[in-house]
Design a protein around this motif. Structure first.
Motif, PDB file in Angstrom:
ATOM      1  N   ALA A 224       0.807  -1.220   0.000  1.00  0.00           N
ATOM      2  CA  ALA A 224       0.000   0.000   0.000  1.00  0.00           C
ATOM      3  C   ALA A 224       0.841   1.271   0.000  1.00  0.00           C
ATOM      4  O   ALA A 224       0.580   2.202  -0.767  1.00  0.00           O
ATOM      5  CB  ALA A 224      -0.955  -0.005   1.191  1.00  0.00           C
ATOM      6  N   ASP A 225       1.855   1.349   0.858  1.00  0.00           N
ATOM      7  CA  ASP A 225       2.628   2.583   0.951  1.00  0.00           C
ATOM      8  C   ASP A 225       3.341   2.901  -0.362  1.00  0.00           C
ATOM      9  O   ASP A 225       3.375   4.061  -0.805  1.00  0.00           O
ATOM     10  CB  ASP A 225       3.641   2.497   2.097  1.00  0.00           C
ATOM     11  N   ALA A 226       3.902   1.875  -1.000  1.00  0.00           N
ATOM     12  CA  ALA A 226       4.584   2.093  -2.276  1.00  0.00           C
ATOM     13  C   ALA A 226       3.608   2.529  -3.360  1.00  0.00           C
ATOM     14  O   ALA A 226       3.918   3.409  -4.181  1.00  0.00           O
ATOM     15  CB  ALA A 226       5.318   0.820  -2.695  1.00  0.00           C
ATOM     16  N   VAL A 227       2.422   1.927  -3.381  1.00  0.00           N
ATOM     17  CA  VAL A 227       1.414   2.310  -4.375  1.00  0.00           C
ATOM     18  C   VAL A 227       0.941   3.740  -4.148  1.00  0.00           C
ATOM     19  O   VAL A 227       0.834   4.536  -5.094  1.00  0.00           O
ATOM     20  CB  VAL A 227       0.227   1.330  -4.347  1.00  0.00           C
ATOM     21  N   ILE A 228       0.668   4.095  -2.907  1.00  0.00           N
ATOM     22  CA  ILE A 228       0.201   5.444  -2.588  1.00  0.00           C
ATOM     23  C   ILE A 228       1.230   6.484  -3.016  1.00  0.00           C
ATOM     24  O   ILE A 228       0.880   7.555  -3.526  1.00  0.00           O
ATOM     25  CB  ILE A 228      -0.102   5.557  -1.077  1.00  0.00           C
ATOM     26  N   GLU A 229       2.510   6.175  -2.848  1.00  0.00           N
ATOM     27  CA  GLU A 229       3.547   7.130  -3.255  1.00  0.00           C
ATOM     28  C   GLU A 229       3.540   7.335  -4.759  1.00  0.00           C
ATOM     29  O   GLU A 229       3.798   8.443  -5.243  1.00  0.00           O
ATOM     30  CB  GLU A 229       4.919   6.636  -2.793  1.00  0.00           C
ATOM     31  N   ARG A 230       3.249   6.306  -5.510  1.00  0.00           N
ATOM     32  CA  ARG A 230       3.164   6.454  -6.965  1.00  0.00           C
ATOM     33  C   ARG A 230       1.870   7.133  -7.392  1.00  0.00           C
ATOM     34  O   ARG A 230       1.816   7.786  -8.432  1.00  0.00           O
ATOM     35  CB  ARG A 230       3.284   5.081  -7.642  1.00  0.00           C
ATOM     36  N   TRP A 231       0.817   6.943  -6.601  1.00  0.00           N
ATOM     37  CA  TRP A 231      -0.493   7.491  -6.963  1.00  0.00           C
ATOM     38  C   TRP A 231      -0.578   9.003  -6.815  1.00  0.00           C
ATOM     39  O   TRP A 231      -1.180   9.671  -7.656  1.00  0.00           O
ATOM     40  CB  TRP A 231      -1.555   6.869  -6.059  1.00  0.00           C
ATOM     41  N   PHE A 232      -0.053   9.533  -5.721  1.00  0.00           N
ATOM     42  CA  PHE A 232      -0.362  10.911  -5.344  1.00  0.00           C
ATOM     43  C   PHE A 232       0.898  11.759  -5.170  1.00  0.00           C
ATOM     44  O   PHE A 232       1.935  11.265  -4.714  1.00  0.00           O
ATOM     45  CB  PHE A 232      -1.160  10.941  -4.033  1.00  0.00           C
ATOM     46  N   ALA A 233       0.757  13.043  -5.480  1.00  0.00           N
ATOM     47  CA  ALA A 233       1.814  14.006  -5.204  1.00  0.00           C
ATOM     48  C   ALA A 233       1.929  14.228  -3.694  1.00  0.00           C
ATOM     49  O   ALA A 233       1.005  13.945  -2.924  1.00  0.00           O
ATOM     50  CB  ALA A 233       1.520  15.324  -5.912  1.00  0.00           C
ATOM     51  N   ALA A 234       3.076  14.745  -3.273  1.00  0.00           N
ATOM     52  CA  ALA A 234       3.375  14.868  -1.841  1.00  0.00           C
ATOM     53  C   ALA A 234       2.316  15.637  -1.050  1.00  0.00           C
ATOM     54  O   ALA A 234       1.950  15.215   0.062  1.00  0.00           O
ATOM     55  CB  ALA A 234       4.754  15.496  -1.659  1.00  0.00           C
ATOM     56  N   PRO A 235       1.785  16.773  -1.542  1.00  0.00           N
ATOM     57  CA  PRO A 235       0.796  17.492  -0.737  1.00  0.00           C
ATOM     58  C   PRO A 235      -0.442  16.659  -0.416  1.00  0.00           C
ATOM     59  O   PRO A 235      -0.962  16.711   0.699  1.00  0.00           O
ATOM     60  CB  PRO A 235       0.448  18.706  -1.604  1.00  0.00           C
TER      61      PRO A 235
END
Length: 261
Positions: free
Chosen positions: A146-157
């Motif tokens: 999940a954490d790796a996918v979320i990082e690819r999905w969304f910009a930092a803000p």
């Protein structure tokens, strides 16, 4: 709830039956359900929105663990369009939804007036990377990636905002069998030859901060399609309808006005 019976089980969809405008079909990404489009649809007046949960996602039944193809998913979309829309539509597909759209546009051109491809490509990632993800979720569940996918999905803000939580929850609650099957379909897909044959008017959209399908990859796919328009949304990751719905809608509105009827 609205359900289409398919050979593999129940396919959940939602159609704004009260709307009187042209039908526009919205296909989701890996690990999301039809709520992906919730923030965009109120910004697109005058259309009849038809969206669905692909196999193994949302409220649709899950398929067998492996062996699924993008062509299988395109057949599901075609069946839905035939039964519910009864005629040609504009098809808006994001990520694997865009891969479905690429196949559908060529295999069933009678069903598509025009095509919107968002944050997608003719080939996404390597088979080894997708197979590694399948192995990981089969061993450790959806939370393990999940954490790796979320990082690819969304910009930092957006990753720092409280609004992130429901999307992470949606991802980790996706059935492992459904997610793995879709990963296998992407791993096996190389649509370059198919995509080069697309003849419908096509709009291609990328997110400047997309870690799953970077803008250069999306643009290379747009270049395969004769006459395709290409736009990059600043500040958006892999899911612009979530992060930047107004900017996403601003690109869709003139395209739909020109091609939806």
């Amino acid at each position: 709830m609205q359900v289409l019976t398919r050979p593999w089980g129940a396919m959940h969809y939602h159609c704004d039956t009260a709307a009187a405008g042209p039908t526009v079909v919205f296909a989701t990404s890996l690990g999301t359900d039809l709520r992906l489009w919730d923030a965009v649809l109120p910004l697109l007046p005058g259309i009849r929105a038809l969206r669905f949960d692909m196999r193994g996602h949302g409220l649709s039944d899950a398929p067998e663990p492996l062996g699924l193809s993008i062509a299988d998913l395109a057949e599901d979309a075609a069946a839905l369009i035939e039964v519910v829309a009864g005629g040609p539509v504009v098809f808006v597909g994001l990520s694997i939804g865009g891969m479905i759209g690429q196949v559908l546009a060529v295999e069933r051109p009678d069903l598509l007036r025009a095509l919107v491809l968002s944050n997608t490509a003719a080939k996404m990632g390597s088979a080894d990377s997708w197979n590694a993800r399948i192995t990981a979720i089969q061993a450790g569940g959806m939370a393990s990636v999940a954490d790796a996918v979320i990082e690819r999905w969304f910009a930092a803000p957006f990753r720092a905002a409280p609004e992130l939580a429901p999307w992470r929850n949606m991802l980790i609650r996706t059935p492992v069998a459904g997610y793995a099957a879709a990963c296998g379909a992407i791993a096996a897909a190389d649509l370059g030859a198919t995509t080069a044959r697309i003849g419908q008017p096509t709009l291609v959209i990328a997110g400047a901060e997309d870690g799953a399908s970077p803008p250069d990859l999306v643009q290379a796919t747009a270049a395969l399609i004769p006459g395709a328009a290409f736009h990059v949304i600043p500040g958006a990751g892999h899911l612009p309808p979530v992060e930047t719905p107004a900017a996403f809608a601003a690109l869709l509105i003139p395209f739909l006005k020109e091609h939806a009827r």
